[in-house]
Design a protein around this motif. Sequence first.
Motif, PDB file in Angstrom:
ATOM      1  N   UNK A  59       0.806  -1.218   0.000  1.00 13.79           N
ATOM      2  CA  UNK A  59       0.000   0.000   0.000  1.00 13.79           C
ATOM      3  C   UNK A  59       0.834   1.260   0.000  1.00 13.79           C
ATOM      4  N   UNK A  60       1.869   1.303   0.850  1.00 18.48           N
ATOM      5  CA  UNK A  60       2.725   2.487   0.912  1.00 18.48           C
ATOM      6  C   UNK A  60       3.455   2.688  -0.417  1.00 18.48           C
ATOM      7  N   UNK A  61       3.929   1.619  -1.022  1.00 15.58           N
ATOM      8  CA  UNK A  61       4.617   1.742  -2.307  1.00 15.58           C
ATOM      9  C   UNK A  61       3.656   2.277  -3.371  1.00 15.58           C
ATOM     10  N   UNK A  62       2.432   1.743  -3.413  1.00 14.94           N
ATOM     11  CA  UNK A  62       1.451   2.221  -4.387  1.00 14.94           C
ATOM     12  C   UNK A  62       1.128   3.703  -4.188  1.00 14.94           C
ATOM     13  N   UNK A  63       0.939   4.109  -2.953  1.00 15.46           N
ATOM     14  CA  UNK A  63       0.618   5.508  -2.663  1.00 15.46           C
ATOM     15  C   UNK A  63       1.783   6.409  -3.052  1.00 15.46           C
ATOM     16  N   UNK A  64       3.008   6.019  -2.715  1.00 17.08           N
ATOM     17  CA  UNK A  64       4.163   6.853  -3.037  1.00 17.08           C
ATOM     18  C   UNK A  64       4.397   6.955  -4.539  1.00 17.08           C
ATOM     19  N   UNK A  65       4.234   5.852  -5.259  1.00 18.87           N
ATOM     20  CA  UNK A  65       4.428   5.893  -6.713  1.00 18.87           C
ATOM     21  C   UNK A  65       3.363   6.781  -7.363  1.00 18.87           C
TER      22      UNK A  65
ATOM     23  N   UNK B 294       1.702  12.065  -9.784  1.00 17.08           N
ATOM     24  CA  UNK B 294       0.882  13.275  -9.691  1.00 17.08           C
ATOM     25  C   UNK B 294       1.772  14.500  -9.539  1.00 17.08           C
ATOM     26  N   UNK B 295       2.795  14.404  -8.705  1.00 16.45           N
ATOM     27  CA  UNK B 295       3.650  15.561  -8.465  1.00 16.45           C
ATOM     28  C   UNK B 295       4.397  15.980  -9.730  1.00 16.45           C
ATOM     29  N   UNK B 296       5.013  15.043 -10.389  1.00 10.96           N
ATOM     30  CA  UNK B 296       5.825  15.394 -11.567  1.00 10.96           C
ATOM     31  C   UNK B 296       4.977  15.896 -12.726  1.00 10.96           C
ATOM     32  N   UNK B 297       3.911  15.202 -13.036  1.00 15.01           N
ATOM     33  CA  UNK B 297       3.093  15.673 -14.150  1.00 15.01           C
ATOM     34  C   UNK B 297       2.278  16.899 -13.762  1.00 15.01           C
ATOM     35  N   UNK B 298       1.860  16.996 -12.532  1.00 11.51           N
ATOM     36  CA  UNK B 298       1.128  18.182 -12.080  1.00 11.51           C
ATOM     37  C   UNK B 298       1.981  19.428 -12.083  1.00 11.51           C
ATOM     38  N   UNK B 299       3.249  19.277 -11.729  1.00 12.45           N
ATOM     39  CA  UNK B 299       4.166  20.429 -11.745  1.00 12.45           C
ATOM     40  C   UNK B 299       4.338  20.949 -13.170  1.00 12.45           C
ATOM     41  N   UNK B 300       4.551  20.022 -14.129  1.00 11.97           N
ATOM     42  CA  UNK B 300       4.673  20.454 -15.530  1.00 11.97           C
ATOM     43  C   UNK B 300       3.368  21.063 -16.024  1.00 11.97           C
ATOM     44  N   UNK B 301       2.264  20.482 -15.609  1.00 12.12           N
ATOM     45  CA  UNK B 301       0.952  20.966 -16.039  1.00 12.12           C
ATOM     46  C   UNK B 301       0.713  22.398 -15.567  1.00 12.12           C
ATOM     47  N   UNK B 302       1.043  22.680 -14.319  1.00 11.17           N
ATOM     48  CA  UNK B 302       0.805  24.025 -13.795  1.00 11.17           C
ATOM     49  C   UNK B 302       1.878  25.013 -14.231  1.00 11.17           C
ATOM     50  N   UNK B 303       3.109  24.552 -14.454  1.00  6.98           N
ATOM     51  CA  UNK B 303       4.154  25.475 -14.900  1.00  6.98           C
ATOM     52  C   UNK B 303       3.924  25.907 -16.336  1.00  6.98           C
ATOM     53  N   UNK B 304       3.254  25.082 -17.145  1.00  5.42           N
ATOM     54  CA  UNK B 304       3.003  25.423 -18.538  1.00  5.42           C
ATOM     55  C   UNK B 304       1.776  26.298 -18.706  1.00  5.42           C
ATOM     56  N   UNK B 305       1.081  26.579 -17.624  1.00  8.47           N
ATOM     57  CA  UNK B 305      -0.066  27.470 -17.750  1.00  8.47           C
ATOM     58  C   UNK B 305       0.447  28.907 -17.757  1.00  8.47           C
ATOM     59  N   UNK B 306      -0.475  29.856 -17.821  1.00 14.25           N
ATOM     60  CA  UNK B 306      -0.088  31.252 -17.943  1.00 14.25           C
ATOM     61  C   UNK B 306       0.361  31.863 -16.620  1.00 14.25           C
TER      62      UNK B 306
ATOM     63  N   UNK C  29      -7.633   5.240  -7.147  1.00 14.13           N
ATOM     64  CA  UNK C  29      -8.149   5.771  -8.413  1.00 14.13           C
ATOM     65  C   UNK C  29      -9.067   6.965  -8.157  1.00 14.13           C
ATOM     66  N   UNK C  30      -9.912   6.857  -7.162  1.00 14.49           N
ATOM     67  CA  UNK C  30     -10.813   7.965  -6.822  1.00 14.49           C
ATOM     68  C   UNK C  30     -10.008   9.163  -6.327  1.00 14.49           C
ATOM     69  N   UNK C  31      -9.029   8.918  -5.462  1.00 14.03           N
ATOM     70  CA  UNK C  31      -8.191  10.009  -4.953  1.00 14.03           C
ATOM     71  C   UNK C  31      -7.387  10.652  -6.079  1.00 14.03           C
ATOM     72  N   UNK C  32      -6.913   9.835  -7.014  1.00 11.69           N
ATOM     73  CA  UNK C  32      -6.154  10.358  -8.157  1.00 11.69           C
ATOM     74  C   UNK C  32      -7.043  11.263  -9.004  1.00 11.69           C
ATOM     75  N   UNK C  33      -8.272  10.844  -9.266  1.00  5.57           N
ATOM     76  CA  UNK C  33      -9.199  11.656 -10.063  1.00  5.57           C
ATOM     77  C   UNK C  33      -9.525  12.972  -9.362  1.00  5.57           C
ATOM     78  N   UNK C  34      -9.724  12.924  -8.072  1.00  3.34           N
ATOM     79  CA  UNK C  34     -10.002  14.149  -7.319  1.00  3.34           C
ATOM     80  C   UNK C  34      -8.811  15.088  -7.376  1.00  3.34           C
TER      81      UNK C  34
END
Length: 156
Positions: A13-19, A24-36, A88-93
């Motif tokens: 469980x801990x490995x799944x949550x951390x991965x 989320x962190x890496x793609x979310x950072x690129x997603x928000x940095x590429x905005x205006x 999956x639900x937490x990821x979507x939220x």
Amino acid sequence: MSTNAYLSFLVIGVVLVLVDGQIIYRSGRRYLENSYGDPAAGASMTRLVTVLFHLATLGILALMSTIDLGDGIPGVVKRVGVLLLILAIAHAITLAVLSRIRGEQEVEAVVQRGPRPQQRVEPEPQRPTVTPAPGQPGTYPDVSPSLENRSPYSAS
């Protein structure tokens, strides 16, 4: 539930949550940095959202470890299955939150920049629909030349 099954569920469980959190962190950072908006603010907001994701899902993991869903490997598999659904639900939220933050950044950037100047579009001048035949004056020929002798048709 035996100690080995309990520990294996917690480790999985801990490995799944951390991965998932790192994805989320890496793609979310690129997603928000590429905005205006400001790239530093985007990275900061991504960290905050990711920390919230980690805390919430690790808390759910801890609560799930105390629920009795069976013993041994079938119990661990049931718990991991439920955990994957909750992840999956937490990821979507979390993605919805990041999307909303990006939308707010874009609106803020438009408000700060001001309205764009309106570009006047000039209509194209009307061109002739028929190209004049060689040797005929004007842009709208009355008669096209005949194919045999390249002269205009006769009216008779």
